[in-house]
Design a protein around this motif. Structure first.
Motif, PDB file in Angstrom:
ATOM      1  N   ASP B 217       0.829  -1.204   0.000  1.00  0.00           N
ATOM      2  CA  ASP B 217       0.000   0.000   0.000  1.00  0.00           C
ATOM      3  C   ASP B 217       0.864   1.255   0.000  1.00  0.00           C
ATOM      4  O   ASP B 217       0.589   2.212  -0.718  1.00  0.00           O
ATOM      5  N   LEU B 218       1.910   1.222   0.823  1.00  0.00           N
ATOM      6  CA  LEU B 218       2.760   2.404   0.953  1.00  0.00           C
ATOM      7  C   LEU B 218       3.471   2.698  -0.368  1.00  0.00           C
ATOM      8  O   LEU B 218       3.565   3.852  -0.786  1.00  0.00           O
ATOM      9  N   ALA B 219       3.937   1.644  -1.027  1.00  0.00           N
ATOM     10  CA  ALA B 219       4.619   1.826  -2.312  1.00  0.00           C
ATOM     11  C   ALA B 219       3.671   2.488  -3.312  1.00  0.00           C
ATOM     12  O   ALA B 219       4.052   3.401  -4.041  1.00  0.00           O
ATOM     13  N   LEU B 220       2.426   2.045  -3.292  1.00  0.00           N
ATOM     14  CA  LEU B 220       1.420   2.613  -4.187  1.00  0.00           C
ATOM     15  C   LEU B 220       1.187   4.089  -3.862  1.00  0.00           C
ATOM     16  O   LEU B 220       1.147   4.942  -4.754  1.00  0.00           O
ATOM     17  N   ALA B 221       1.068   4.384  -2.556  1.00  0.00           N
ATOM     18  CA  ALA B 221       0.819   5.767  -2.138  1.00  0.00           C
ATOM     19  C   ALA B 221       1.996   6.657  -2.514  1.00  0.00           C
ATOM     20  O   ALA B 221       1.816   7.809  -2.912  1.00  0.00           O
ATOM     21  N   MET B 222       3.226   6.107  -2.396  1.00  0.00           N
ATOM     22  CA  MET B 222       4.409   6.909  -2.734  1.00  0.00           C
ATOM     23  C   MET B 222       4.455   7.193  -4.233  1.00  0.00           C
ATOM     24  O   MET B 222       4.776   8.301  -4.659  1.00  0.00           O
ATOM     25  N   GLU B 223       4.131   6.190  -5.023  1.00  0.00           N
ATOM     26  CA  GLU B 223       4.113   6.379  -6.476  1.00  0.00           C
ATOM     27  C   GLU B 223       3.045   7.375  -6.874  1.00  0.00           C
ATOM     28  O   GLU B 223       3.258   8.205  -7.750  1.00  0.00           O
ATOM     29  N   ALA B 224       1.892   7.297  -6.207  1.00  0.00           N
ATOM     30  CA  ALA B 224       0.806   8.216  -6.525  1.00  0.00           C
ATOM     31  C   ALA B 224       1.205   9.658  -6.199  1.00  0.00           C
ATOM     32  O   ALA B 224       0.650  10.594  -6.739  1.00  0.00           O
ATOM     33  N   ARG B 225       2.169   9.806  -5.289  1.00  0.00           N
ATOM     34  CA  ARG B 225       2.635  11.150  -4.967  1.00  0.00           C
ATOM     35  C   ARG B 225       3.938  11.459  -5.689  1.00  0.00           C
ATOM     36  O   ARG B 225       4.762  12.222  -5.199  1.00  0.00           O
ATOM     37  N   CYS B 226       4.090  10.855  -6.860  1.00  0.00           N
ATOM     38  CA  CYS B 226       5.187  11.186  -7.777  1.00  0.00           C
ATOM     39  C   CYS B 226       6.579  10.808  -7.275  1.00  0.00           C
ATOM     40  O   CYS B 226       7.560  11.406  -7.713  1.00  0.00           O
ATOM     41  N   TYR B 227       6.702   9.854  -6.361  1.00  0.00           N
ATOM     42  CA  TYR B 227       8.036   9.457  -5.930  1.00  0.00           C
ATOM     43  C   TYR B 227       8.708   8.648  -7.029  1.00  0.00           C
ATOM     44  O   TYR B 227       8.136   7.694  -7.537  1.00  0.00           O
TER      45      TYR B 227
END
Lengths: 283, 272
Positions: B217-227
């Motif tokens: 989930d965290l990886a997804l959230a980070m990607e969604a925030r342009c990481y």
């Protein structure tokens, strides 16, 4: 202008058995057509497995359509060169508040998005301040996220997206894990975004009470959009909604039953206040 | 019981140490840890104790908070002390059965004990006065030359900071699962060590599954925030040296010199 537009959008995935062999194809989305305008407050309703989260992930280029096209701010999500632009245009807030907070201090977490975008240090601070104020969490900026309540964490997550200055925010069941107080806090913050900041909001939920603030509602069932319209229009179809295991707000339900029994009430009553008013007029 | 671990836990207050650049604190911790192994006699301990006590005072963190960190390593501490006590050859003091305690043994055991305690308190001071984010920032910056030889410095720093911020979440989760399993009749407290380890399985399996789910989930959230990794990223809190950081380095240098010189000088005086 349409901020999100989908044409004949379809998404399918393979269902596999224990050995990994393909058992069948599941159509999570089937022929979806959407047209969401800048500044809208859109709610997407649906029961578990209706494909609403899959649709949300298409709006942020996390999933790509297997059929049809989806455009975010005029850009095709399937074009790899557009990916980061799209993720900047539509921010995304997820269900579990614990699993989307990266920073160990509230303000650091809110700054994470702008940092990734390469925003100047001074501007990051301005953005963090401004977005924490919008969601009403500015006084908690130095706190550790683990010490906050669920509703507060979710508001921090929203601030983190707002700090990226998106045109549109997709919230994928942001209140599903919260208590009623937290749920109210989050919905209030979301409405402020739409009213004050004019950010397009796409709220995915299965709580009917949250839908009444939207100016457009899409109802999904088994990968299809089965109903669309204003909350009033949608909630006047009490029986069709019940068929796809969705219940209407209590006031609407009561008004509907009374009407069926012969009381001349108007269609699509949304709140208890409206209901009392309509009832008083009859007396 | 799980709440006692203070390592990696930040204590919020205002002090000089809190404001110091994390690179200075990292260097300071390293110097302090090394310095503990540079002397063999009592005088060295006085110098190290003086330094440690003044750092504790400067940090304004309650002393009880630092000693909490020791609880977690008390067994390790006891084992070290006992081994040193009995296994050091030398002049016998007491002897019973097959065990002998020697004069040298007592000295080494005591020295070893203090050394370990100082080690833990010393590193606790760093983690108590530095936010994990700040700490990893410092590490990233201090090690950044290594990225030229393809060491993924930014990625390592990011991993560390995420790991640190997930400690409280996973601790809460462990507590929750433990209670849930206890409500179903699981027993984590009785039986011998093997039995207890075996009883941990219904605790560890759900914990691991949930940790993986969270990571996903965290990886997804980070990607969604342009990481997208370290390149092209700006910093919200870029590290810049101030005058106090320079002063910090000077104090460190003085301390290091003192710990090398003072014990030797004192020794000489006493020998003459």
């Amino acid at each position: 202008m349409a901020i999100i537009k989908a044409k004949n959008l379809g998404y399918e995935y393979f269902r596999r058995d224990k050995e990994g062999a393909v058992e069948g194809i599941v159509k999570a989305l089937d022929d979806i057509n959407l047209n969401i305008k800048q500044g809208d407050f859109v709610a997407i309703l649906g029961h578990n497995g209706s494909g609403k989260s899959t649709l949300a992930k298409h709006m942020n280029a996390i999933l790509y359509p297997s059929e049809g096209t989806i455009w975010v701010d005029g850009k095709d999500t399937q074009d790899a060169g557009n990916m980061w632009d799209i993720r900047q245009t539509t921010g995304m807030v997820f269900q579990n508040p614990d699993n989307q907070i990266i920073g160990t201090v509230v303000e650091e977490d809110v700054g994470f998005g702008p940092e990734n975008m390469g925003v100047e240090t001074k501007e990051i601070w301005e953005r963090v301040k401004e977005s924490l104020k919008i969601v009403g969490m500015y006084s908690y900026r130095k706190n550790a996220p683990s010490k906050l309540s669920g509703g507060q964490k979710q508001r921090v997550a929203i601030a983190g997206v707002v700090a990226m200055h998106p045109k549109c925010i997709v919230l994928d069941e942001p209140t599903a894990m919260l208590d009623p107080v937290g749920r109210r806090e989050v919905i209030r913050a979301v409405r402020a975004l739409n009213d004050v900041e004019n950010i397009t909001v796409i709220l995915i939920t299965h709580y009917m009470e949250e839908v009444i603030y939207a100016n457009k509602v899409y109802v999904m069932d088994r990968g299809n959009i089965v109903m669309e319209g204003t909350p009033r229009e949608v909630f006047s179809h009490v029986e069709e909604l019940a068929k796809i295991r969705l219940s209407v707000p209590q006031a609407t339900k009561l008004a509907y039953e009374l009407k069926k029994a012969g009381v001349p009430l108007p269609d699509g009553i949304l709140s208890a206040e409206e209901f009392t008013e309509a009832l008083c007029r009859l007396l | 019981m799980l709440r006692d671990i203070t390592l990696g836990q930040y204590y919020q207050t205002e002090s000089v140490l809190h404001r110091l650049d994390p690179r200075v604190k990292l260097m300071g911790t390293l110097v302090f840890l090394i310095s503990l192994f540079l002397f063999q006699n009592f005088t060295g301990y006085i110098v190290a104790t003086l330094f440690l006590v003044s750092m504790i005072a400067l940090s304004r963190v309650p002393v009880s908070f630092m000693f909490k960190g020791l609880k977690a390593v008390i067994i390790l501490l006891m084992i070290t002390v006992l081994i040193n006590l009995f296994a050091t050859p030398g002049e016998t003091v007491v002897s019973f059965w097959k065990l002998t305690i020697t004069k040298e043994g007592i000295y080494t055991a005591l020295f070893m004990m203090f050394r370990l305690i100082y080690l833990i308190i010393g590193s606790s001071i760093m983690t108590l006065t530095t936010t994990p984010g700040n700490l990893t920032d410092g590490m990233e910056k201090a090690l950044s030359p290594l990225s030229h030889i393809r060491v993924p410095v930014h990625e390592i720093a990011m991993m560390m900071s995420i790991a640190l911020s997930f400690i409280p979440i996973l601790l809460d989760e462990t507590d929750k699962i433990m209670k849930a399993q206890m409500a179903r009749g699981a027993d984590f407290e009785s039986g011998n060590i093997f039995r207890r380890v075996k009883n941990m399985v219904p605790l560890l399996v759900p914990l691991f599954i949930s940790a993986f789910r969270r990571a996903n989930d965290l990886a997804l959230a980070m990607e969604a925030r342009c990481y997208r990794g370290g390149s092209g990223r700006t910093k919200m809190k870029p590290l810049k040296y101030h005058l106090r950081d320079l002063a910090g380095y000077v104090i460190l240098a003085v301390y290091l010199a003192a710990i090398i010189v003072v014990p030797r000088v004192v020794d000489k005086i006493f020998v003459q």
